[in-house]
Scaffold this motif. Sequence first.
Motif, PDB file in Angstrom:
ATOM      1  N   GLY A 139       0.825  -1.198   0.000  1.00  0.00           N
ATOM      2  CA  GLY A 139       0.000   0.000   0.000  1.00  0.00           C
ATOM      3  C   GLY A 139       0.861   1.249   0.000  1.00  0.00           C
ATOM      4  N   CYS A 140       2.126   1.102  -0.407  1.00  0.00           N
ATOM      5  CA  CYS A 140       3.104   2.182  -0.209  1.00  0.00           C
ATOM      6  C   CYS A 140       2.997   3.317  -1.219  1.00  0.00           C
ATOM      7  CB  CYS A 140       4.518   1.617  -0.238  1.00  0.00           C
ATOM      8  SG  CYS A 140       4.943   0.736  -1.764  1.00  0.00           S
ATOM      9  N   HIS A 141       2.571   3.027  -2.429  1.00  0.00           N
ATOM     10  CA  HIS A 141       2.556   4.061  -3.466  1.00  0.00           C
ATOM     11  C   HIS A 141       1.441   5.085  -3.254  1.00  0.00           C
ATOM     12  CE1 HIS A 141       5.347   1.329  -5.313  1.00  0.00           C
ATOM     13  NE2 HIS A 141       5.478   2.060  -6.388  1.00  0.00           N
ATOM     14  N   THR A 142       0.461   4.722  -2.440  1.00  0.00           N
ATOM     15  CA  THR A 142      -0.629   5.651  -2.130  1.00  0.00           C
ATOM     16  C   THR A 142      -0.711   5.885  -0.627  1.00  0.00           C
ATOM     17  OG1 THR A 142      -2.160   3.773  -2.160  1.00  0.00           O
ATOM     18  CG2 THR A 142      -1.988   5.078  -4.168  1.00  0.00           C
ATOM     19  N   ALA A 143       0.444   5.800   0.060  1.00  0.00           N
ATOM     20  CA  ALA A 143       0.460   5.923   1.519  1.00  0.00           C
ATOM     21  C   ALA A 143       0.400   7.357   2.000  1.00  0.00           C
ATOM     22  CB  ALA A 143       1.721   5.255   2.072  1.00  0.00           C
ATOM     23  N   SER A 144       0.837   8.298   1.169  1.00  0.00           N
ATOM     24  CA  SER A 144       1.004   9.675   1.636  1.00  0.00           C
ATOM     25  C   SER A 144      -0.309  10.328   2.018  1.00  0.00           C
ATOM     26  CB  SER A 144       1.685  10.515   0.544  1.00  0.00           C
ATOM     27  OG  SER A 144       2.920   9.954   0.190  1.00  0.00           O
ATOM     28  N   VAL A 145      -1.342  10.072   1.210  1.00  0.00           N
ATOM     29  CA  VAL A 145      -2.602  10.789   1.380  1.00  0.00           C
ATOM     30  C   VAL A 145      -3.760   9.799   1.324  1.00  0.00           C
ATOM     31  CG1 VAL A 145      -4.065  12.652   0.534  1.00  0.00           C
ATOM     32  CG2 VAL A 145      -1.585  12.819   0.249  1.00  0.00           C
ATOM     33  N   TRP A 146      -4.561   9.766   2.362  1.00  0.00           N
ATOM     34  CA  TRP A 146      -5.741   8.895   2.376  1.00  0.00           C
ATOM     35  C   TRP A 146      -6.919   9.697   1.815  1.00  0.00           C
ATOM     36  CZ3 TRP A 146      -6.559   4.148   1.894  1.00  0.00           C
ATOM     37  CH2 TRP A 146      -7.710   3.497   2.337  1.00  0.00           C
TER      38      TRP A 146
END
Length: 930
Positions: A473-480
């Motif tokens: 799930g790292c490539h979209t981890a910055s912003v939920w």
Amino acid sequence: MSLYQDYLAEIETRKTQDLSPKPIEDGALLEAVIAEIKDAKSPYRKDALHFFTYNTLPGTTSAAGVKAKFLKQIILGEENVAEIAPAFAFELLSHMKGGPSVEVLLDLALGADEAIAKDAAEVLKTQVFLYEADTDRLKEAYEAGNAVAKDILESYSKAEFFTKLPEIEEDIKVVTYIAAEGDISTDLLSPGNQAHSRSDRELHGKCMISEEAQKEIRELQKQHPDKRVMLIAEKGTMGVGSSRMSGVNNVALWTGKQASPYVPFVNYAPIVAGTNGISPIFLTTVGVTGGIGIDLKNWVKKRDDNGNPILNNDGNPILEQVYSVETGTVLSINSKDQKLYSEDGSEELVDVSSSFTPQKVEFMKAGSSYAVVFGKKLQTVACDILGVELKSAYAPSKEISHPGQGLTAVEKIFNANALGVPEGKVLHAGSDVRVKVNIVGSQDTTGLMTSQELEAMAATVISPTVDGAYQSGCHTASVWDAKAQANTPKLMKFMHKFGLITARDPNGVYHSMTDVIHKVLNDITVDDWAIIIGGDSHTRMSKGVAFGADSGTVALALATGEATMPIPETVKVTFTGSMKDHMDFRDVVHATQAQMLEQCGDNVFQGRIIEVHIGTLLADQAFTFTDWTAEMKAKASICISQDETLIESLEIAKGRIQTMIDNGMDNEAQVLKGLVDKANKRIAEVKSGEKPALAPDETAKYFAEVVVDLDKIEEPMIADPDVNNIDVSKRYTHDTIRPISYYGAEKKVDLGFVGSCMVHKGDVKIVAQMLRNLEKQNGEVKFNAPLVLAAPTYNIIDELKEEGDWEVLQKYSAFEFDDSAPKQAARTEYENVLYLERPGCNLCMGNQEKAEKGDTVLATSTRLFKGRVVEDSSEKKGESLLASTPVVVLSAILGRTPNLDEYKAAVEGINLTKFAPPTQKGPGGFSVHY
């Protein structure tokens, strides 16, 4: 009715975006569509018929199951739809690729109605996506004396599903379109910031290159309706940076052929080209779709009378044009002669035989590489059931063996994992091999595409031969954000059910993990003889050999546990001399690129394996090198480790896998426990001497050997995108490596970033230690530019907290991630403070977080491509320069690049990542960080 009305409302919304109705994958919605078809008085009936026929996704989607069932009812006469006669129903089933459609076809073929059975058998003979449950049904019927089953199996045993396909065109007329000059990153074809739309192919297609480029391509197609558009990287390499199936999908959408008239926006067979060919991982992706990749060689180095390259003022070779491929040029590719010709065929321009190997031609004929993989398997199974000799319809695997010649590391791994090779046969580079895949990784911006590929090939469960697989799930981890909330749970649910270890528990039982996929894969790879396939170009493990791959190849590896590829040539990299105390290992990585170019002139790493003899570094630290090899355009890399170092690396990996188990992440199959057991077994083999750490034979043959002199590394180095180079083809490559003194302590830095897969625990400790150092020297630490820090994994943060480093970072941070309340929107402006971001890719991906437009960013990441980390502003080009952690931290504090004295003072007493060549005695990689 409400589901159908909701769909109509969605269609109206998409119309405002100039989009067609979204293809249907939900079975409940298709049930509602069928209800409209059955209602003769429905005003929606005509549209519903169209949606059912032309707008339903095939494979194992729930909609495909509903569609197959309804078509079966029509064929059996249980339902009557005037517009869908039984013959047309069979045609529709033939385009549904497998899963429920094959189940229905088998029901009909093995049923009591002879006429229907015969028709169903003819359709089944064209299908290749059959699994064990399907072939078991045929076997049981055949053994019971069913003549139809025998007929189908006999057809499969001859591979008529392949042999009866039309051959590829002999003369392929193309019209050129230059997408850009210089290396073309896949970000141009499928921008990272549009990753959320990749599974919506029509929508995602709108982001390829630019609207202007799309119009120009359409205009070329109008002018040349009988020709195919060939997308070109002029004076560069096509598809650098990542495999990116979405990039190939976009090129195919705009320039390829429609795969089926009944499935919208799924195209195949794109034609791409580059002056310096196609990046290896991207070329694999082109093959997945049955496309053609061309090495044009239309620009060459200008040479003097003695044959030496003539250099310009910057010391770069001057290029001269051999032939023109400017946009609108018509050329002819002859697949038989394997040559590229001028339009009328009178002038031979370049040999393209590497584009038309027997295996690649089979991909083109079958429409994809995995249709060939499944076809080979199906033919073999049919022959086994019938008890007849296998006479393969496919080109024989290329087997190259040199008696008396030793094996490189990659040759050893491929030989150990080879499938279908005669016992005792030893294969060398150039051989084409089916191999067992041990570890598979899927990441979250391509995962939805992987799930679509799995559905398309009718796969429902992971192959039992795969040792372990992970969905990140790292490539979209910055912003939920809303996009992540819509896509991530859906992805995790699918992959969890399929059999992968997932970063997020679909049932919400364990804490979500956003650890960088490459770090997790590096930990769960517990065998230095393993083959790893991952959905990202940085799948570059420091144990085993790992190949970054597209979503389709990842899906194939998950479904079959296999991959097929040639054994690459190898370049050997060794080291001499000693690292200076103030240098960081990242500078060794930069020096390898720079010294290789000095020694060899050309990039000998491109398309090959880098066998790096770096055995005194632990796996985490060695990963800094193997990870970087993606930017060196290498096919993959292998770290040659010493026995004691490998054992220590495996012990660390075991601990981290156990943490995942303790967090509740293991599944019913206990995959993680199995990996711990395998690690223990491998450690025992090494300790006993039964099977030492992987090493090449002394008599192995290499394409080239590069020796990196550590004594020459005097000061930290920076990889510079050189955005203003007068030669456009030299911009945004990773070949411009400069010492910090080049910048004269005057290069303004607008933002620093420490993170991505290129850093390990030691890097984050270095940040804390530098803050302590500078506070002691100056009384305080003041940031003159923002510093963003994203640790690669939660494990690292937990360990840093225990060791007292995290509290130092917290002291200086103005923002610290909070998983109980994750960020809902990307940051667009930065203050001159330290940001402690959630573990994950963060700025390196560029799909959520970005620097401010026009910024000069100094980062530890790997990406310096145009627009990836930072976009241009109207006043200034954005720059993403790459350096070691201490250089990035100090530059953020100073607001500029440091001079050497400032740098030395800042790192004094800090245990940077040290390396000593394996032949020397020294500190090795066992630093205080571990």
